[in-house]
Design a protein around this motif. Structure first.
Motif, PDB file in Angstrom:
ATOM      1  N   SER A  79       0.825  -1.209   0.000  1.00  0.00           N
ATOM      2  CA  SER A  79       0.000   0.000   0.000  1.00  0.00           C
ATOM      3  C   SER A  79       0.857   1.256   0.000  1.00  0.00           C
ATOM      4  CB  SER A  79      -0.895   0.020   1.241  1.00  0.00           C
ATOM      5  OG  SER A  79      -0.121   0.316   2.396  1.00  0.00           O
ATOM      6  N   GLN A  80       0.174   2.356  -0.134  1.00  0.00           N
ATOM      7  CA  GLN A  80       0.768   3.665   0.087  1.00  0.00           C
ATOM      8  C   GLN A  80       0.962   3.845   1.590  1.00  0.00           C
ATOM      9  OE1 GLN A  80      -2.312   6.358  -1.242  1.00  0.00           O
ATOM     10  NE2 GLN A  80      -3.457   6.134   0.636  1.00  0.00           N
ATOM     11  N   MET A  81       1.551   4.960   1.999  1.00  0.00           N
ATOM     12  CA  MET A  81       1.686   5.284   3.418  1.00  0.00           C
ATOM     13  C   MET A  81       0.429   6.029   3.881  1.00  0.00           C
ATOM     14  SD  MET A  81       4.485   4.252   4.725  1.00  0.00           S
ATOM     15  CE  MET A  81       6.056   3.615   4.225  1.00  0.00           C
ATOM     16  N   TYR A  82      -0.016   5.701   5.069  1.00  0.00           N
ATOM     17  CA  TYR A  82      -1.181   6.348   5.663  1.00  0.00           C
ATOM     18  C   TYR A  82      -0.756   7.092   6.923  1.00  0.00           C
ATOM     19  CZ  TYR A  82      -3.991   3.274   2.698  1.00  0.00           C
ATOM     20  OH  TYR A  82      -4.544   2.618   1.629  1.00  0.00           O
ATOM     21  N   ALA A  83      -1.370   8.250   7.159  1.00  0.00           N
ATOM     22  CA  ALA A  83      -1.039   9.053   8.338  1.00  0.00           C
ATOM     23  C   ALA A  83      -1.557   8.405   9.618  1.00  0.00           C
ATOM     24  CB  ALA A  83      -1.614  10.458   8.195  1.00  0.00           C
ATOM     25  N   SER A  84      -2.631   7.629   9.504  1.00  0.00           N
ATOM     26  CA  SER A  84      -3.225   7.022  10.702  1.00  0.00           C
ATOM     27  C   SER A  84      -3.442   5.529  10.505  1.00  0.00           C
ATOM     28  CB  SER A  84      -4.573   7.682  11.017  1.00  0.00           C
ATOM     29  OG  SER A  84      -5.523   7.337  10.027  1.00  0.00           O
ATOM     30  N   GLU A  85      -3.526   4.833  11.620  1.00  0.00           N
ATOM     31  CA  GLU A  85      -3.816   3.405  11.581  1.00  0.00           C
ATOM     32  C   GLU A  85      -5.210   3.166  11.005  1.00  0.00           C
ATOM     33  OE1 GLU A  85      -3.277  -0.485  14.487  1.00  0.00           O
ATOM     34  OE2 GLU A  85      -3.125   1.522  15.349  1.00  0.00           O
ATOM     35  N   ALA A  86      -6.154   4.056  11.340  1.00  0.00           N
ATOM     36  CA  ALA A  86      -7.516   3.934  10.817  1.00  0.00           C
ATOM     37  C   ALA A  86      -7.533   4.068   9.300  1.00  0.00           C
ATOM     38  CB  ALA A  86      -8.424   4.989  11.449  1.00  0.00           C
ATOM     39  N   GLY A  87      -6.718   4.961   8.759  1.00  0.00           N
ATOM     40  CA  GLY A  87      -6.619   5.107   7.310  1.00  0.00           C
ATOM     41  C   GLY A  87      -6.110   3.836   6.656  1.00  0.00           C
ATOM     42  N   MET A  88      -5.103   3.223   7.281  1.00  0.00           N
ATOM     43  CA  MET A  88      -4.561   1.961   6.770  1.00  0.00           C
ATOM     44  C   MET A  88      -5.646   0.877   6.798  1.00  0.00           C
ATOM     45  SD  MET A  88      -1.575  -0.470   8.343  1.00  0.00           S
ATOM     46  CE  MET A  88      -2.548  -0.753   9.829  1.00  0.00           C
ATOM     47  N   GLU A  89      -6.388   0.781   7.888  1.00  0.00           N
ATOM     48  CA  GLU A  89      -7.452  -0.228   7.990  1.00  0.00           C
ATOM     49  C   GLU A  89      -8.524   0.003   6.933  1.00  0.00           C
ATOM     50  OE1 GLU A  89      -7.432  -3.002   9.660  1.00  0.00           O
ATOM     51  OE2 GLU A  89      -5.630  -2.574  10.818  1.00  0.00           O
ATOM     52  N   ASN A  90      -8.828   1.266   6.632  1.00  0.00           N
ATOM     53  CA  ASN A  90      -9.785   1.570   5.564  1.00  0.00           C
ATOM     54  C   ASN A  90      -9.247   1.099   4.224  1.00  0.00           C
ATOM     55  OD1 ASN A  90     -11.670   2.736   7.268  1.00  0.00           O
ATOM     56  ND2 ASN A  90     -10.944   4.820   6.917  1.00  0.00           N
ATOM     57  N   GLY A  91      -7.939   1.260   4.004  1.00  0.00           N
ATOM     58  CA  GLY A  91      -7.313   0.778   2.777  1.00  0.00           C
ATOM     59  C   GLY A  91      -7.424  -0.727   2.646  1.00  0.00           C
ATOM     60  N   ILE A  92      -7.184  -1.426   3.737  1.00  0.00           N
ATOM     61  CA  ILE A  92      -7.304  -2.894   3.743  1.00  0.00           C
ATOM     62  C   ILE A  92      -8.743  -3.306   3.435  1.00  0.00           C
ATOM     63  CG2 ILE A  92      -7.258  -4.939   5.244  1.00  0.00           C
ATOM     64  CD1 ILE A  92      -4.747  -3.656   6.585  1.00  0.00           C
ATOM     65  N   GLU A  93      -9.702  -2.632   4.063  1.00  0.00           N
ATOM     66  CA  GLU A  93     -11.111  -2.952   3.808  1.00  0.00           C
ATOM     67  C   GLU A  93     -11.481  -2.709   2.348  1.00  0.00           C
ATOM     68  OE1 GLU A  93     -13.256  -4.618   5.759  1.00  0.00           O
ATOM     69  OE2 GLU A  93     -11.500  -4.771   7.063  1.00  0.00           O
ATOM     70  N   SER A  94     -10.911  -1.673   1.763  1.00  0.00           N
ATOM     71  CA  SER A  94     -11.167  -1.383   0.354  1.00  0.00           C
ATOM     72  C   SER A  94     -10.624  -2.493  -0.542  1.00  0.00           C
ATOM     73  CB  SER A  94     -10.538  -0.041  -0.013  1.00  0.00           C
ATOM     74  OG  SER A  94     -10.812   0.281  -1.353  1.00  0.00           O
ATOM     75  N   VAL A  95      -9.423  -3.001  -0.218  1.00  0.00           N
ATOM     76  CA  VAL A  95      -8.868  -4.121  -0.986  1.00  0.00           C
ATOM     77  C   VAL A  95      -9.763  -5.345  -0.840  1.00  0.00           C
ATOM     78  CG1 VAL A  95      -6.917  -5.719  -1.212  1.00  0.00           C
ATOM     79  CG2 VAL A  95      -6.486  -3.287  -0.839  1.00  0.00           C
ATOM     80  N   LYS A  96     -10.177  -5.653   0.398  1.00  0.00           N
ATOM     81  CA  LYS A  96     -11.032  -6.816   0.641  1.00  0.00           C
ATOM     82  C   LYS A  96     -12.336  -6.726  -0.162  1.00  0.00           C
ATOM     83  CE  LYS A  96      -9.718  -7.777   5.430  1.00  0.00           C
ATOM     84  NZ  LYS A  96     -10.261  -7.723   6.799  1.00  0.00           N
ATOM     85  N   LYS A  97     -12.903  -5.520  -0.208  1.00  0.00           N
ATOM     86  CA  LYS A  97     -14.196  -5.322  -0.845  1.00  0.00           C
ATOM     87  C   LYS A  97     -14.096  -5.292  -2.366  1.00  0.00           C
ATOM     88  CE  LYS A  97     -16.653  -1.358  -0.967  1.00  0.00           C
ATOM     89  NZ  LYS A  97     -17.215  -0.128  -0.424  1.00  0.00           N
ATOM     90  N   ASN A  98     -13.027  -4.727  -2.896  1.00  0.00           N
ATOM     91  CA  ASN A  98     -12.979  -4.435  -4.329  1.00  0.00           C
ATOM     92  C   ASN A  98     -12.095  -5.348  -5.172  1.00  0.00           C
ATOM     93  OD1 ASN A  98     -14.684  -2.032  -4.278  1.00  0.00           O
ATOM     94  ND2 ASN A  98     -13.030  -1.130  -3.092  1.00  0.00           N
ATOM     95  N   ALA A  99     -11.062  -5.935  -4.601  1.00  0.00           N
ATOM     96  CA  ALA A  99     -10.084  -6.668  -5.420  1.00  0.00           C
ATOM     97  C   ALA A  99     -10.669  -7.927  -6.056  1.00  0.00           C
ATOM     98  CB  ALA A  99      -8.854  -7.023  -4.586  1.00  0.00           C
ATOM     99  N   GLY A 100     -11.502  -8.645  -5.330  1.00  0.00           N
ATOM    100  CA  GLY A 100     -11.986  -9.945  -5.794  1.00  0.00           C
ATOM    101  C   GLY A 100     -12.686  -9.917  -7.133  1.00  0.00           C
ATOM    102  N   ASN A 101     -13.452  -8.870  -7.393  1.00  0.00           N
ATOM    103  CA  ASN A 101     -14.197  -8.817  -8.667  1.00  0.00           C
ATOM    104  C   ASN A 101     -13.796  -7.619  -9.512  1.00  0.00           C
ATOM    105  OD1 ASN A 101     -15.340  -6.808  -7.165  1.00  0.00           O
ATOM    106  ND2 ASN A 101     -17.425  -7.625  -7.197  1.00  0.00           N
TER     107      ASN A 101
END
Length: 109
Positions: A79-101
């Motif tokens: 990933s890119q760098m995130y200023a907050s841990e919450a931002g990183m977790e949002n990035g992970i959730e986005s990958v989980k939601k969007n990458a599969g399809n």
């Protein structure tokens, strides 16, 4: 959407996973050939739903980032760098939601 592209000197192939707004969520390592990059995308799709495949990290500068790993432990994307841990977790959730399809846009053709 995954975008498959080749480096400027045509030496390596890469892919980015992009959000709907065009922001890059995750980038791959360099692959020697296009088939390797395509396999990387398929591995990303397959492993993106498994939370245990996400390696959460904190950089020396205090920013947060993650890697997505394959079953063999190899890093598929970072990933890119995130200023907050919450931002990183949002990035992970986005990958989980969007990458599969996600569709694959081949910019090398």
């Amino acid at each position: 959407m995954f975008e498959l592209y080749q480096s400027e000197n045509n030496q390596k192939f890469y892919f980015n996973l992009k959000a709907k707004n065009g922001q890059i969520i995750m980038s791959s390592q360099g692959y020697a050939d296009k088939s390797g990059a395509k396999n990387g995308i398929e591995s990303c799709k397959k492993n993106s739903t498994d939370d245990s495949k996400f390696e959460r990290k904190t950089a020396k500068n205090g920013k947060f980032h993650f890697n997505l790993k394959a079953g063999n432990g190899q890093i598929i994307g970072s990933s890119q760098m995130y200023a907050s841990e919450a931002g990183m977790e949002n990035g992970i959730e986005s990958v989980k939601k969007n990458a599969g399809n996600a569709e694959v846009k081949d910019l090398t053709e």
